[in-house]
Design a protein around this motif. Sequence first.
Motif, PDB file in Angstrom:
ATOM      1  N   ASP A 118      12.216   2.699   6.234  1.00 56.71           N
ATOM      2  CA  ASP A 118      12.584   3.495   5.324  1.00 56.71           C
ATOM      3  C   ASP A 118      12.636   3.294   3.914  1.00 56.71           C
ATOM      4  N   TYR A 119      12.206   1.789   3.594  1.00 59.21           N
ATOM      5  CA  TYR A 119      12.121   1.605   2.321  1.00 59.21           C
ATOM      6  C   TYR A 119      10.804   0.924   1.929  1.00 59.21           C
ATOM      7  N   LYS A 120       9.815   1.267   2.669  1.00 56.61           N
ATOM      8  CA  LYS A 120       8.340   0.813   2.333  1.00 56.61           C
ATOM      9  C   LYS A 120       7.654   1.627   1.245  1.00 56.61           C
ATOM     10  N   MET A 121       6.728   1.079   0.430  1.00 54.68           N
ATOM     11  CA  MET A 121       5.945   1.836  -0.378  1.00 54.68           C
ATOM     12  C   MET A 121       5.612   2.982   0.152  1.00 54.68           C
ATOM     13  N   ASP A 157       2.464  -3.931  14.363  1.00 53.84           N
ATOM     14  CA  ASP A 157       1.701  -4.877  13.560  1.00 53.84           C
ATOM     15  C   ASP A 157       1.786  -4.540  11.985  1.00 53.84           C
ATOM     16  N   GLU A 158       2.105  -3.549  11.696  1.00 53.32           N
ATOM     17  CA  GLU A 158       2.078  -3.142  10.343  1.00 53.32           C
ATOM     18  C   GLU A 158       2.683  -3.978   9.397  1.00 53.32           C
ATOM     19  N   LYS A 159       2.057  -4.488   8.210  1.00 54.52           N
ATOM     20  CA  LYS A 159       3.088  -5.224   7.297  1.00 54.52           C
ATOM     21  C   LYS A 159       3.545  -4.402   6.243  1.00 54.52           C
ATOM     22  N   MET A 160       4.647  -4.038   6.104  1.00 49.56           N
ATOM     23  CA  MET A 160       5.201  -3.045   5.384  1.00 49.56           C
ATOM     24  C   MET A 160       5.655  -3.716   4.060  1.00 49.56           C
TER      25      MET A 160
END
Length: 388
Positions: A118-121, A157-160
């Motif tokens: 919810d807070y990712k770029m 595996d996403e680096k958020m």
Amino acid sequence: MTTTINLPKIMQIGAGAINALPATLENLGCQYPCIITDATMVTLGYTDKITNLLKAQNIDYGLFSETRAEPSEDSILPAVDLVRQGKYDCLLALGGGSAIDTAKAIALLASHGGTMRDYKMPRLVNMRSLPVIAIPTTAGTGSEATQATIITDASTDEKMLCMGPGLMPMAAIVDYELTLSLPMRIAADTGIDALTHAIEAYVSRKANLFSDQQAIAAMKLIGQNLLRTCQDATDLAAREAVMLGATLAGVAFSNASVALVHGMSRPLGVHFHVPHGLSNAMLLPTVTEYSISSSPTRYAQCAMYMGLVDDIADKHQAHKALLSQLRLINTTLKVPTLAEFGVQKDTFYNTLALMAEQALASGSPNNNPRLASKDEIITLYKTAWESE
Ligand SMILES: [Fe+2]
């Protein structure tokens, strides 16, 4: 045109700065902290150091000592529950960048709910959360002075990447004595990460006069002391310089952004589990050589600030000195090649297109002085492999 600068409210810097922890809590009006750290910090006695300081002032505290390297959202959820139920009024983040990033994420979720996605770029995290007091034990990530945290979504595996003033620690305690027992490998990897922050912030398209001053100071402090501190653990002056440099490099890139090296580095972590500082080190010489032509003066100045040339009258000479120093740092600090690290050539080449897409999607390459296309990024990955 003005620049918005975000910094921790309090920075306690120098040998023994940790002893000011109770006073820092008092200054922030905090009375009931929860320590967020990893098992190694407990084993090495760093956690005891903190709890002894708190006990001496009759300050009750909580403890979560299960933070992970390259933290995933799953790994932080038990701490979110602990912090909510315990009604703590601040978090003490003790450890390397992963522990500090973890504490930032815990503070955010405990205060506002939701998931990290919810807070990712590109969302800007500007709401106030539980205060975080960052106590770094590595001289590298600069997370104690950045408004960013990176949390992995284990299912994809996403680096958020999450960013915004709400993720800036309220206080940073930067005590180089806490780095004295660092193994050489970690001191080297985190130190190269910090040098990369300083160089990328200085050549970034988002650089500004304020971030430049932090980046210049960081290049001087790290560039002139990194090899010394890694080769002689008893060289305290070098250790102090690199520690301060890493924090200033954090301030620099938090206010100017990182660029192509970091954009290409994160996919190496995702697909091949190369630690962050190491993947930067593997890419820094190649990406710097590629980028120099688009910002020749700034890259020449990097060589000067790192103490490699006296002036930039001969830019070509300065560029040569910079590139050979970056390669020398990798050789001296025994940075492994991708193959030596265990990456299989076939797998690497089969993943190039995906890694290039992910690098571009991160947005960081847009800050690079030379803008790279997907095909160029693929070529750069191949060059990094072949130049080893
Ligand atoms: Fe970094």
